[in-house]
Design a protein around this motif. Structure first.
Motif, PDB file in Angstrom:
ATOM      1  N   HIS A  86       0.824  -1.207   0.000  1.00  0.00           N
ATOM      2  CA  HIS A  86       0.000   0.000   0.000  1.00  0.00           C
ATOM      3  C   HIS A  86       0.858   1.258   0.000  1.00  0.00           C
ATOM      4  CE1 HIS A  86       0.792   1.111   4.218  1.00  0.00           C
ATOM      5  NE2 HIS A  86       0.721  -0.184   4.509  1.00  0.00           N
ATOM      6  N   GLY A  87       0.238   2.381  -0.360  1.00  0.00           N
ATOM      7  CA  GLY A  87       0.893   3.674  -0.322  1.00  0.00           C
ATOM      8  C   GLY A  87       0.766   4.329   1.044  1.00  0.00           C
ATOM      9  N   GLY A  88       1.197   5.599   1.104  1.00  0.00           N
ATOM     10  CA  GLY A  88       1.136   6.344   2.358  1.00  0.00           C
ATOM     11  C   GLY A  88       2.474   6.916   2.770  1.00  0.00           C
ATOM     12  N   ALA A  89       3.413   7.051   1.804  1.00  0.00           N
ATOM     13  CA  ALA A  89       4.697   7.726   2.045  1.00  0.00           C
ATOM     14  C   ALA A  89       5.553   7.027   3.100  1.00  0.00           C
ATOM     15  CB  ALA A  89       4.475   9.193   2.435  1.00  0.00           C
TER      16      ALA A  89
ATOM     17  N   GLY B  62       4.337   2.285  -1.777  1.00  0.00           N
ATOM     18  CA  GLY B  62       4.239   0.868  -2.113  1.00  0.00           C
ATOM     19  C   GLY B  62       4.908   0.547  -3.434  1.00  0.00           C
ATOM     20  N   GLY B  63       4.852   1.487  -4.387  1.00  0.00           N
ATOM     21  CA  GLY B  63       5.562   1.301  -5.641  1.00  0.00           C
ATOM     22  C   GLY B  63       7.063   1.297  -5.439  1.00  0.00           C
ATOM     23  N   GLY B  64       7.548   2.153  -4.540  1.00  0.00           N
ATOM     24  CA  GLY B  64       8.963   2.135  -4.210  1.00  0.00           C
ATOM     25  C   GLY B  64       9.384   0.827  -3.568  1.00  0.00           C
TER      26      GLY B  64
ATOM     27  N   LEU C 102      11.878  -4.579  -3.957  1.00  0.00           N
ATOM     28  CA  LEU C 102      11.786  -6.038  -3.937  1.00  0.00           C
ATOM     29  C   LEU C 102      12.335  -6.639  -5.223  1.00  0.00           C
ATOM     30  CD1 LEU C 102       8.311  -6.856  -2.325  1.00  0.00           C
ATOM     31  CD2 LEU C 102      10.580  -7.103  -1.312  1.00  0.00           C
ATOM     32  N   ALA C 103      12.054  -5.997  -6.353  1.00  0.00           N
ATOM     33  CA  ALA C 103      12.603  -6.491  -7.618  1.00  0.00           C
ATOM     34  C   ALA C 103      14.123  -6.454  -7.595  1.00  0.00           C
ATOM     35  CB  ALA C 103      12.046  -5.673  -8.784  1.00  0.00           C
ATOM     36  N   LEU C 104      14.709  -5.399  -7.023  1.00  0.00           N
ATOM     37  CA  LEU C 104      16.161  -5.326  -6.907  1.00  0.00           C
ATOM     38  C   LEU C 104      16.689  -6.396  -5.947  1.00  0.00           C
ATOM     39  CD1 LEU C 104      16.594  -1.439  -6.630  1.00  0.00           C
ATOM     40  CD2 LEU C 104      17.151  -2.853  -8.616  1.00  0.00           C
ATOM     41  N   LEU C 105      16.013  -6.571  -4.831  1.00  0.00           N
ATOM     42  CA  LEU C 105      16.440  -7.567  -3.844  1.00  0.00           C
ATOM     43  C   LEU C 105      16.415  -8.977  -4.411  1.00  0.00           C
ATOM     44  CD1 LEU C 105      14.871  -6.628  -0.373  1.00  0.00           C
ATOM     45  CD2 LEU C 105      17.269  -7.117  -0.845  1.00  0.00           C
ATOM     46  N   THR C 106      15.311  -9.334  -5.060  1.00  0.00           N
ATOM     47  CA  THR C 106      15.210 -10.696  -5.593  1.00  0.00           C
ATOM     48  C   THR C 106      16.248 -10.932  -6.684  1.00  0.00           C
ATOM     49  OG1 THR C 106      13.460 -10.011  -7.146  1.00  0.00           O
ATOM     50  CG2 THR C 106      12.762 -10.907  -5.023  1.00  0.00           C
ATOM     51  N   ARG C 107      16.549  -9.894  -7.456  1.00  0.00           N
ATOM     52  CA  ARG C 107      17.595 -10.022  -8.476  1.00  0.00           C
ATOM     53  C   ARG C 107      18.958 -10.249  -7.847  1.00  0.00           C
ATOM     54  NH1 ARG C 107      19.781  -4.693 -11.370  1.00  0.00           N
ATOM     55  NH2 ARG C 107      20.542  -4.501  -9.230  1.00  0.00           N
ATOM     56  N   ASP C 108      19.270  -9.491  -6.806  1.00  0.00           N
ATOM     57  CA  ASP C 108      20.611  -9.486  -6.243  1.00  0.00           C
ATOM     58  C   ASP C 108      20.861 -10.617  -5.261  1.00  0.00           C
ATOM     59  OD1 ASP C 108      20.942  -7.194  -7.718  1.00  0.00           O
ATOM     60  OD2 ASP C 108      20.747  -5.817  -6.013  1.00  0.00           O
TER      61      ASP C 108
ATOM     62  N   LEU D   6       3.087   2.119  -9.550  1.00  0.00           N
ATOM     63  CA  LEU D   6       2.130   3.198  -9.763  1.00  0.00           C
ATOM     64  C   LEU D   6       2.612   4.438  -9.022  1.00  0.00           C
ATOM     65  CD1 LEU D   6      -1.139   1.103  -9.264  1.00  0.00           C
ATOM     66  CD2 LEU D   6       0.269   1.379 -11.326  1.00  0.00           C
ATOM     67  N   CYS D   7       2.933   5.485  -9.765  1.00  0.00           N
ATOM     68  CA  CYS D   7       3.514   6.729  -9.227  1.00  0.00           C
ATOM     69  C   CYS D   7       4.485   6.433  -8.092  1.00  0.00           C
ATOM     70  CB  CYS D   7       2.441   7.721  -8.796  1.00  0.00           C
ATOM     71  SG  CYS D   7       1.194   7.137  -7.641  1.00  0.00           S
TER      72      CYS D   7
END
Length: 336
Positions: free
Chosen positions: A92-95, A169-171, A176-182, A194-195
């Motif tokens: 989720h979002g929320g900064a 949440g997008g960040g 997570l994509a970077l973590l799973t790759r590395d 999303l934004c």
């Protein structure tokens, strides 16, 4: 400084809010803003989410990483579908300082889970400043690892995992994509950003150009990142898992969908992230919605541009799932 004009329908929706929601988040009012958000943000129950039997809902408590506390996951899938379903693993979002895992689910269920025959898990990660980096990200990663390891009992397809999220949440999804790759984590089919909130530095042109014109400004931006990073804030060596815009090597990532408004602070960092993926030989679909501010589709869901944005996200998900589907009969099917 000249700024892009708001889409007319979005501008009307923003003006109708008045000045209250535009009040900057500061270190001095952060605790009060968090209390207000916790008291007023929707939090549907499991019974609410079941929607008269259309969905199967489970609230799960799974082990955290290392000595971290257990992590709450809200797992939802369409009722009556057998066979492993693709999974949208959502933050989720929320900064990083507000929000909850339950509030985002009604829209996700109506727009993606039911029409696309997929499952969703929404993560209740800990919020800053009570929990600073890497705590919130570790919560999300622990939940993802657990979901992949328990795919069979969850009825999900471990080969079709998509991470996604909006704003903060997008960040987290990008991280997570970077973590799973590395670190050899679960293979990911895609990342729905999303934004996304990607850059802690606040040094892009759009971060200055659009500060305070919508619902977010540089004061709020600084407050949120300070809450998350603590003593790391302002350092030259902030890890890319904390702020993915810091990553200089965007190769080897799963296909990304990135969207952002032309009239929001995150515009330039999100466009740069898509460009970095392309330059590294990766695949990204980028949408910059003209005249849109941060969170526009939630503020004005009936606006034409909001409908277009939701349609574009759904088309990307549908296409991604279609491309990944095995030729055999492995998809969801009615019982019997």
């Amino acid at each position: 400084m000249a700024v892009p004009p708001f889409d007319p329908e979005l501008g009307v929706a923003l003006e109708s809010l008045g000045n209250g929601p535009r009040e900057p988040v500061t270190p001095g009012n952060l605790a009060a803003r968090q209390e207000r958000d916790a008291a007023t943000r929707p939090r549907p129950t499991a019974d609410d989410l079941r929607a008269d039997g259309r969905f199967e809902v489970a609230e799960l408590s799974v082990p955290g990483l290392r000595d971290g506390p257990d992590v709450t996951l809200v797992s939802v899938r369409p009722a009556g579908l057998e066979g492993p379903l693709p999974l949208l693993y959502y933050m989720h979002g929320g900064a990083m300082i507000m929000g909850n895992a339950w509030s985002v689910l009604p829209r996700i269920l109506g727009e993606w889970v039911l029409p696309l025959d997929m499952a969703v898990i929404s993560v209740e990660y800990r919020l800053a400043p009570r929990t600073r980096y890497p705590g919130p990200l570790e919560d999300c990663y622990a939940g993802l690892l657990w979901a992949a390891e328990h795919a069979a009992e969850l009825g999900i397809d471990a080969d079709r995992l998509i991470v996604g999220g909006k704003s903060a949440g997008g960040g987290l999804a990008a991280a997570l994509a970077l973590l799973t790759r590395d670190h050899g984590g679960p293979g990911l089919l895609g990342q729905l950003l999303l934004c996304p909130m990607l850059d802690d530095r606040g040094h892009t042109f759009s971060s200055r150009q659009m500060s305070g014109t919508g619902l977010w400004d540089l004061v709020s931006h600084e407050t949120a990142w300070q809450a998350l990073l603590g003593d790391l804030h302002g350092a030259a060596d902030v890890p890319p898992y904390a702020a993915p815009a810091r990553e200089t090597d965007l190769s080897g990532l799963p296909p990304a969908f990135i969207d952002v408004g032309s009239a929001e602070m995150f515009r330039d960092e999100d466009v740069a992230y898509a460009n970095g993926i392309w330059q590294a030989g990766g695949q990204a679909e980028l949408h910059v919605w003209p005249g849109a501010y941060h969170g526009f589709d939630g503020m004005a869901p009936q606006a034409a541009i909001s409908k277009d944005a939701r349609d574009a996200r759904t088309r990307w998900l549908r296409r991604l799932l279609a491309q990944s589907r095995n030729t055999g009969d492995t998809g969801p099917r009615p019982p019997g």
